[in-house]
Design an enzyme around this catalytic site. Sequence first.
Site, PDB file in Angstrom:
ATOM      1  N   ASP A  25       0.827  -1.204   0.000  1.00 48.37           N
ATOM      2  CA  ASP A  25       0.000   0.000   0.000  1.00 48.37           C
ATOM      3  C   ASP A  25       0.869   1.265   0.000  1.00 48.37           C
ATOM      4  O   ASP A  25       0.774   2.102   0.882  1.00 48.37           O
ATOM      5  CB  ASP A  25      -0.925  -0.020   1.226  1.00 48.37           C
ATOM      6  CG  ASP A  25      -1.869   1.176   1.245  1.00 48.37           C
ATOM      7  OD1 ASP A  25      -2.282   1.624   0.156  1.00 48.37           O
ATOM      8  OD2 ASP A  25      -2.170   1.677   2.340  1.00 48.37           O
ATOM      9  N   ASN A  31       7.824  -7.647   5.847  1.00 49.15           N
ATOM     10  CA  ASN A  31       6.685  -6.938   6.418  1.00 49.15           C
ATOM     11  C   ASN A  31       5.385  -7.649   6.075  1.00 49.15           C
ATOM     12  O   ASN A  31       5.061  -7.861   4.902  1.00 49.15           O
ATOM     13  CB  ASN A  31       6.608  -5.511   5.876  1.00 49.15           C
ATOM     14  CG  ASN A  31       5.409  -4.761   6.430  1.00 49.15           C
ATOM     15  OD1 ASN A  31       5.401  -4.333   7.572  1.00 49.15           O
ATOM     16  ND2 ASN A  31       4.361  -4.613   5.608  1.00 49.15           N
ATOM     17  N   GLU A  32       4.651  -8.043   7.102  1.00 49.63           N
ATOM     18  CA  GLU A  32       3.316  -8.621   6.996  1.00 49.63           C
ATOM     19  C   GLU A  32       3.212  -9.787   6.024  1.00 49.63           C
ATOM     20  O   GLU A  32       2.288  -9.855   5.213  1.00 49.63           O
ATOM     21  CB  GLU A  32       2.282  -7.542   6.629  1.00 49.63           C
ATOM     22  CG  GLU A  32       2.027  -6.543   7.732  1.00 49.63           C
ATOM     23  CD  GLU A  32       0.781  -5.688   7.473  1.00 49.63           C
ATOM     24  OE1 GLU A  32       0.242  -5.720   6.354  1.00 49.63           O
ATOM     25  OE2 GLU A  32       0.347  -4.997   8.401  1.00 49.63           O
ATOM     26  N   ASN A  67       1.725  -5.832  13.643  1.00 50.94           N
ATOM     27  CA  ASN A  67       0.990  -4.753  12.984  1.00 50.94           C
ATOM     28  C   ASN A  67      -0.492  -4.970  13.284  1.00 50.94           C
ATOM     29  O   ASN A  67      -1.080  -5.960  12.834  1.00 50.94           O
ATOM     30  CB  ASN A  67       1.219  -4.767  11.468  1.00 50.94           C
ATOM     31  CG  ASN A  67       2.650  -4.429  11.093  1.00 50.94           C
ATOM     32  OD1 ASN A  67       3.490  -4.180  11.948  1.00 50.94           O
ATOM     33  ND2 ASN A  67       2.934  -4.415   9.803  1.00 50.94           N
ATOM     34  N   TYR A  96      -4.478  -3.078  13.841  1.00 52.57           N
ATOM     35  CA  TYR A  96      -5.324  -1.913  13.578  1.00 52.57           C
ATOM     36  C   TYR A  96      -6.716  -2.091  14.173  1.00 52.57           C
ATOM     37  O   TYR A  96      -7.716  -1.770  13.541  1.00 52.57           O
ATOM     38  CB  TYR A  96      -5.406  -1.666  12.062  1.00 52.57           C
ATOM     39  CG  TYR A  96      -4.096  -1.209  11.461  1.00 52.57           C
ATOM     40  CD1 TYR A  96      -3.763   0.139  11.441  1.00 52.57           C
ATOM     41  CD2 TYR A  96      -3.193  -2.121  10.940  1.00 52.57           C
ATOM     42  CE1 TYR A  96      -2.565   0.567  10.905  1.00 52.57           C
ATOM     43  CE2 TYR A  96      -1.982  -1.704  10.406  1.00 52.57           C
ATOM     44  CZ  TYR A  96      -1.681  -0.357  10.390  1.00 52.57           C
ATOM     45  OH  TYR A  96      -0.484   0.065   9.854  1.00 52.57           O
ATOM     46  N   GLU A  98       3.301  -1.521  13.868  1.00 52.54           N
ATOM     47  CA  GLU A  98       2.360  -0.615  13.185  1.00 52.54           C
ATOM     48  C   GLU A  98       1.069  -0.533  13.982  1.00 52.54           C
ATOM     49  O   GLU A  98       0.534  -1.561  14.408  1.00 52.54           O
ATOM     50  CB  GLU A  98       2.022  -1.090  11.764  1.00 52.54           C
ATOM     51  CG  GLU A  98       3.124  -0.945  10.747  1.00 52.54           C
ATOM     52  CD  GLU A  98       2.661  -1.317   9.342  1.00 52.54           C
ATOM     53  OE1 GLU A  98       1.431  -1.265   9.080  1.00 52.54           O
ATOM     54  OE2 GLU A  98       3.517  -1.652   8.510  1.00 52.54           O
ATOM     55  N   TRP A 129       2.099   3.943  12.818  1.00 51.30           N
ATOM     56  CA  TRP A 129       1.987   4.001  11.357  1.00 51.30           C
ATOM     57  C   TRP A 129       1.101   5.183  11.016  1.00 51.30           C
ATOM     58  O   TRP A 129      -0.073   5.156  11.312  1.00 51.30           O
ATOM     59  CB  TRP A 129       1.401   2.703  10.803  1.00 51.30           C
ATOM     60  CG  TRP A 129       1.499   2.651   9.313  1.00 51.30           C
ATOM     61  CD1 TRP A 129       0.512   2.886   8.391  1.00 51.30           C
ATOM     62  CD2 TRP A 129       2.676   2.365   8.551  1.00 51.30           C
ATOM     63  NE1 TRP A 129       0.988   2.751   7.124  1.00 51.30           N
ATOM     64  CE2 TRP A 129       2.325   2.445   7.190  1.00 51.30           C
ATOM     65  CE3 TRP A 129       4.000   2.068   8.891  1.00 51.30           C
ATOM     66  CZ2 TRP A 129       3.241   2.227   6.168  1.00 51.30           C
ATOM     67  CZ3 TRP A 129       4.902   1.846   7.878  1.00 51.30           C
ATOM     68  CH2 TRP A 129       4.525   1.928   6.540  1.00 51.30           C
TER      69      TRP A 129
END
Length: 608
Positions: free
Chosen positions: A160, A409-410, A463, A465, A501, A546
Amino acid sequence: MLKPLATATRDLVSLDGLWAFALDTRVGPEPWRSRLETRLEAAVPASYNDLFADQEIHDHVGLVWYQRTVRVPRGWYGERIVLRFDAATHAASVYVNDTLVATHDGGYTPFEADLTEVVAPGAEFRLTVSVDNRLTNVTIPPGKLTVGPDGKERQSYFHDFYNYAGLARSVRLYSTPPTHLTDVTVTTDIDGSTGLVAYRLATSEPAPASVRLVDETGVVVASCEGHAGTLRVEDSVLWRPGAAYLYRLEIEVHDGWQTVDTYELPVGIRTVAVRGDQFLINGEPFYFTGFGKHEDSAVRGKGHDNAYLVHDFRLLDWTGANSFRTSHYPYAEEVLEFADRHGIVVIDETAAVGLNLAVEGGLTGAPPRPTFSPETINSQTQAAHAQHLRELIDRDKNHPSVVMWCVANEPSTNEDGAREYFEPLITLTRELDPTRPVTMTTVIFATAENDRTADLVDVISLNRYYGWYVATGDLAAAEQMLEADLRGWAAKYGKPIMMSEYGADTISGLHSVTATPWTEEFQADFLAMNHRVFDRIPSFVGEHVWNFADFGTGPAIHRVDGNKKGVFTRDRKPKAAAFALRERWRGLRGRKPAPEVLRESELSASLL
C-alpha cells in the site's frame, strides 16, 4: 560493499543532476548506441513518475531510459575507475558507450561497475541506463503483470504505497588505487569500562594493512596491524540512543613502506541483545518509541533529499521519538549515517513487502490465492529474497544505529508453506550477522495460535489496527481485542513484543466532538487506547506508529490522495496526534512505562 569516499588515495565525482530521459515506447531499438532521442530531462536523484505533467509517464510500466555524458578526470591515470549507483528501482542495465557494463535486480541497494578497461582518464563517455519498474511473483517486492485490451502491460502489486521508480538515489564515479580495500566489518562489545572493537578487512590482493581508532577530539586511542584484530578502548564512550558518540576507524593498506590506499569508517561502540522478554542496548532495557516511515515526498517520490532528511529527523526529535523502521525497504545510506551521528535507533527492513496474497484479495475483491506455491511465492522468490538480505546486511552491517534486521513486512506467516519459506532466510540472516536480533512484522491474520514462524525470531513485531480496520470506530471493543491478542503472544512465546504498526487515517483539519473516524480527535484517541494496553503488558518493548507522514499510494478507491495515517501531513504539518505523542514520548525517553495495574475484576472484563 564500501560506500565511496574521497580520501587521500580515492577521488569522487557526483553524477547527480539532470539526465536525458525517455520511455522505452518513445525511442527506437538499442537506444544506448547513440544520443537519446528525447527533449525530456529528469532529475537524479528522484523518482520520475511525478516529475512530468504526463499521465503516460506517471503510469508507465516497463523500461525507461536515462542518459548523460561523463568526463573522467584526467588525473586518474593508473587508477581503478568505478561507477556506483546507490539504487535503481527495481532493475537496471548500464551501458558505457555501446558496452553493457552492469545489471542489477533489487530497487534499494547499491551496485557498481568497474570501468577501468572501458573508459580513459580525460576522455568522455556516453552513460545510458535502463530502469525497469515491473514486479512479478519472483521479485522482491512481488507484483503481478497483466495485459490490457490495448495491448499494454498493467502492473498490480500487494503493498500500500506507490510504486515509484527510477534513479531515486545518487550516482557517482570514483577512483581507487589498483591495490585497495574492498570490505571492512566491525563488531563491538563492552568489557567493564573497556570498549572492544573487532575488525576484519578484505583487500583486492594480499597486502599488509593497519588500523587506528581515533576519538572525537582527534586522539588515537588504539591501533593494530593486520587484516583482523580487536582494539581495546579504555574508558570508552559508548554510542547510546539519544547520545551518539562515534570513533573513527582509519584504515591503511600498504605496499612495503608506502601507503597505497586509505579509508575511514565511523564506529559506535555499543551492544545489542535480547534477554528473556527485554530488548537491551548496552545491557540496559530499551523501549522503542517512533514510527514506520517512508521515503516519500511530493514531486520527488522516493528521491533522496537532504533537506527532508534534516527536517524529518528534527521532527523525530520534536516528538520525542527515539527510533524508526525502514518500512518497507532499505533507506538511503545517508539516512543511516545521520541516525548514527544523532543517536536514533533503526530497525532495518528488506523490500519484502507484499508476501501476502490475502491482502491482494482484500484490495481487489478477487478470491485469495495461496501465498506460497509454485505459481505464486516460490523458490525463485525465496532466492531473490535471500539476495536482498545479503545486499542489505553487506551495506548496513557497520552502522551502530541499526539494532535489528526485519526480514519481511506482513507476510502470510499463518499459511501453509510459510515456515519452509522463512526458516532458511532467518538462518541466513543470523549467519550473515550473528550480532543483531531478527524480527518480522506480523499481519493481523496471523495470531499466536496459527502463526508458523514466531519461534524463529527474537522479537515479536505486530501490525495491528483494532479500531480502524477491525471494530472500526469502536475503541472500547478494540481495546479488549488488542489486549487479548497481545496477552496471547506474551503467554505463548515469552519474548519481547512491540507494536511495529498501529494507526488510523486522518484528514488534517477534520474535527468532531464525537468519536468519528478520519478526524484528528479520533486519531489521538485511537493512539491513546493502544497506549493504555501497551502499558499493561510487561513484555512490551516498543511502539512504532503508522505512519510518520502521509504518503503516496496507488489509485485504489479506499485511498484519496494517498495514505493519511501520518501524524504529519505529507508536507510535514503536525496533526493533533503529533502533539499527543510528544507529550507521551518526551516523558519516556527510551524507558518502559510503569505497568498499569488492573484489579483482577477489571482484567477479566478487559479480556471478555
